[in-house]
Design an enzyme around this catalytic site. Structure first.
Site, PDB file in Angstrom:
ATOM      1  N   GLU A 160       9.147  -4.118  10.512  1.00 24.07           N
ATOM      2  CA  GLU A 160       9.705  -3.114  10.043  1.00 24.07           C
ATOM      3  C   GLU A 160      10.208  -2.260  11.265  1.00 24.07           C
ATOM      4  O   GLU A 160       9.684  -1.930  12.371  1.00 24.07           O
ATOM      5  CB  GLU A 160       8.392  -2.181   9.424  1.00 24.07           C
ATOM      6  CG  GLU A 160       8.828  -1.011   8.744  1.00 24.07           C
ATOM      7  CD  GLU A 160       7.943  -0.241   7.752  1.00 24.07           C
ATOM      8  OE1 GLU A 160       6.976  -1.193   7.262  1.00 24.07           O
ATOM      9  OE2 GLU A 160       8.128   0.505   7.107  1.00 24.07           O
ATOM     10  N   ASP A 216       0.804  -1.290   0.037  1.00 21.02           N
ATOM     11  CA  ASP A 216       0.073  -0.036  -0.023  1.00 21.02           C
ATOM     12  C   ASP A 216       0.977   1.257  -0.068  1.00 21.02           C
ATOM     13  O   ASP A 216       0.366   2.420  -0.099  1.00 21.02           O
ATOM     14  CB  ASP A 216      -1.102   0.083   1.032  1.00 21.02           C
ATOM     15  CG  ASP A 216      -0.506  -0.053   2.592  1.00 21.02           C
ATOM     16  OD1 ASP A 216       0.747  -0.056   2.556  1.00 21.02           O
ATOM     17  OD2 ASP A 216      -1.123  -0.086   3.486  1.00 21.02           O
ATOM     18  N   SER A 217       2.269   1.190   0.122  1.00 20.59           N
ATOM     19  CA  SER A 217       3.139   2.149  -0.266  1.00 20.59           C
ATOM     20  C   SER A 217       2.971   2.841  -1.557  1.00 20.59           C
ATOM     21  O   SER A 217       3.296   3.904  -1.781  1.00 20.59           O
ATOM     22  CB  SER A 217       4.425   1.831  -0.117  1.00 20.59           C
ATOM     23  OG  SER A 217       4.827   0.493  -0.912  1.00 20.59           O
ATOM     24  N   GLU A 243      -1.182  -5.516   8.212  1.00 22.41           N
ATOM     25  CA  GLU A 243      -0.670  -5.044   9.214  1.00 22.41           C
ATOM     26  C   GLU A 243      -1.164  -5.517  10.403  1.00 22.41           C
ATOM     27  O   GLU A 243      -2.354  -5.032  10.751  1.00 22.41           O
ATOM     28  CB  GLU A 243      -0.448  -3.297   9.288  1.00 22.41           C
ATOM     29  CG  GLU A 243       0.304  -3.036   8.028  1.00 22.41           C
ATOM     30  CD  GLU A 243       0.565  -1.564   7.949  1.00 22.41           C
ATOM     31  OE1 GLU A 243       0.170  -0.638   8.899  1.00 22.41           O
ATOM     32  OE2 GLU A 243       0.923  -0.935   6.974  1.00 22.41           O
ATOM     33  N   LYS A 291      -1.428  -9.303   2.493  1.00 18.02           N
ATOM     34  CA  LYS A 291      -0.829  -8.773   3.843  1.00 18.02           C
ATOM     35  C   LYS A 291      -1.538  -8.067   4.666  1.00 18.02           C
ATOM     36  O   LYS A 291      -2.241  -7.162   4.249  1.00 18.02           O
ATOM     37  CB  LYS A 291       0.650  -8.342   3.606  1.00 18.02           C
ATOM     38  CG  LYS A 291       1.380  -7.717   4.895  1.00 18.02           C
ATOM     39  CD  LYS A 291       2.882  -7.221   4.257  1.00 18.02           C
ATOM     40  CE  LYS A 291       2.883  -5.951   3.761  1.00 18.02           C
ATOM     41  NZ  LYS A 291       2.513  -4.725   4.560  1.00 18.02           N
TER      42      LYS A 291
HETATM   43  O1  KIV Z   1       3.625  -1.166   1.542  1.00 19.65           O
HETATM   44  C1  KIV Z   1       4.638  -1.407   1.801  1.00 19.65           C
HETATM   45  O2  KIV Z   1       5.440  -1.251   0.749  1.00 19.65           O
HETATM   46  C2  KIV Z   1       5.199  -2.269   2.924  1.00 19.65           C
HETATM   47  C3  KIV Z   1       6.727  -2.720   2.818  1.00 19.65           C
HETATM   48  C4  KIV Z   1       7.135  -1.420   3.452  1.00 19.65           C
HETATM   49  C5  KIV Z   1       6.659  -3.743   3.526  1.00 19.65           C
HETATM   50  O3  KIV Z   1       4.091  -2.687   3.719  1.00 19.65           O
END
Ligand code: KIV
Length: 275
Positions: free
Chosen positions: A187, A49-50, A120, A118
């Protein structure tokens, strides 16, 4: 077996089997052409989600939507053939309860064809993780600095600096493992904490700004390629794409203004450019 079921991609078993072995090479990817370039080298591609920050220019990942994750997930699946592809569940798509998490995870898997999601994972998320895993959705956890929680933390702050925080991060990782996560991103924590978590869970840990003590590493790809003027301090830049792009575009602008641009109908065919 039909052709569609003969996958050449790495599977969740390959990723889980990397525990304690050769470190896993993981990268974020958001579009098809970049995914195609990364695919040769990466074990795992994360549609993180980055994407909200590095592609859409948002100030944090909080504004990222399901639609954005699905669109970018589809592009990465089209561009790659070998890597294991994980798509991030965006803020607000899984926290309410297990049913919400399953409906959104199933939508991501069906519409993108990705192999896992994924989450969090604060301690509360263990219920969601086990609910998804029992129903056929592989889940990667994410502990330590959780970018979706920056509004509670007051910014992007490393985790585990106090004894309380340290115990909380360890408990979150253990809860994600016990709930069935096949891997856990760690992280923004110190090496000794990353090492303790890695030794204490049976699934691989994947570090970002969390030292080499993990079973693999992940970076936000535009950071390692040097697309921006700024990068987190822990990132090693392997290229300076910002300078390369700037020089190329300046050269193009010069050609156009000097009428040096020779494209015509005769050259309107595809070719592999000489470098
Ligand atoms: O969203 C993302 O890119 C991430 C990574 C930093 C692990 O969660």
């Amino acid at each position: 077996m039909s052709k569609q079921t003969q996958t050449t991609r790495k599977t969740v078993k390959d990723i889980a089997a990397a525990k304690g072995g050769t470190p896993l090479v993981c990268l974020t990817a958001y579009d098809a052409p970049t995914a195609a370039l990364l695919d040769e080298h990466a074990d795992l591609l994360l549609v993180g989600d980055s994407v909200g920050m590095v592609v859409h220019g948002l100030p944090s990942t909080v504004g990222v939507t399901m639609e954005m994750m699905i669109l970018h997930g589809q592009a990465v699946m089209r561009g790659s053939e070998k890597a294991f592809v994980v798509v991030d569940m965006p803020f607000g798509s899984y926290e309410t309860n297990s049913d919400q998490a399953f409906l959104n995870a199933a939508r991501i898997m069906k519409e993108t064809g990705c192999q896992a999601v994924k989450i969090e994972s604060g301690a509360y998320a263990a219920a969601q993780i086990s609910h998804l895993v029992e129903r056929g959705v592989p889940v990667m956890g994410h502990v330590g600095l959780r970018p979706q929680a920056i509004n509670v933390d007051g910014g992007f702050r490393a985790k585990g600096r106090t004894a309380d925080e340290r115990s909380r991060v360890i408990a979150e990782a253990r809860a994600a493992e016990a709930a069935g996560a096949f891997a856990i991103v760690i992280e923004g924590v110190a090496e000794d904490l990353a090492a303790e978590i890695t030794a204490g869970v049976s699934c691989p840990t994947i570090g970002i700004g969390a030292s080499g003590a993990c079973d693999g590493q992940i970076l936000v790809t535009p950071d390692l390629l040097g697309l921006f003027d700024w990068t987190p301090k822990f990132v090693r830049r392997y290229a300076s794409l910002n300078a390369t792009i700037s020089e190329a575009v300046a050269a193009y602008a010069g050609d156009v203004r000097a009428r040096r641009f020779p494209g015509t109908a005769e050259t309107y065919t595809m070719r592999k450019p000489e470098s």
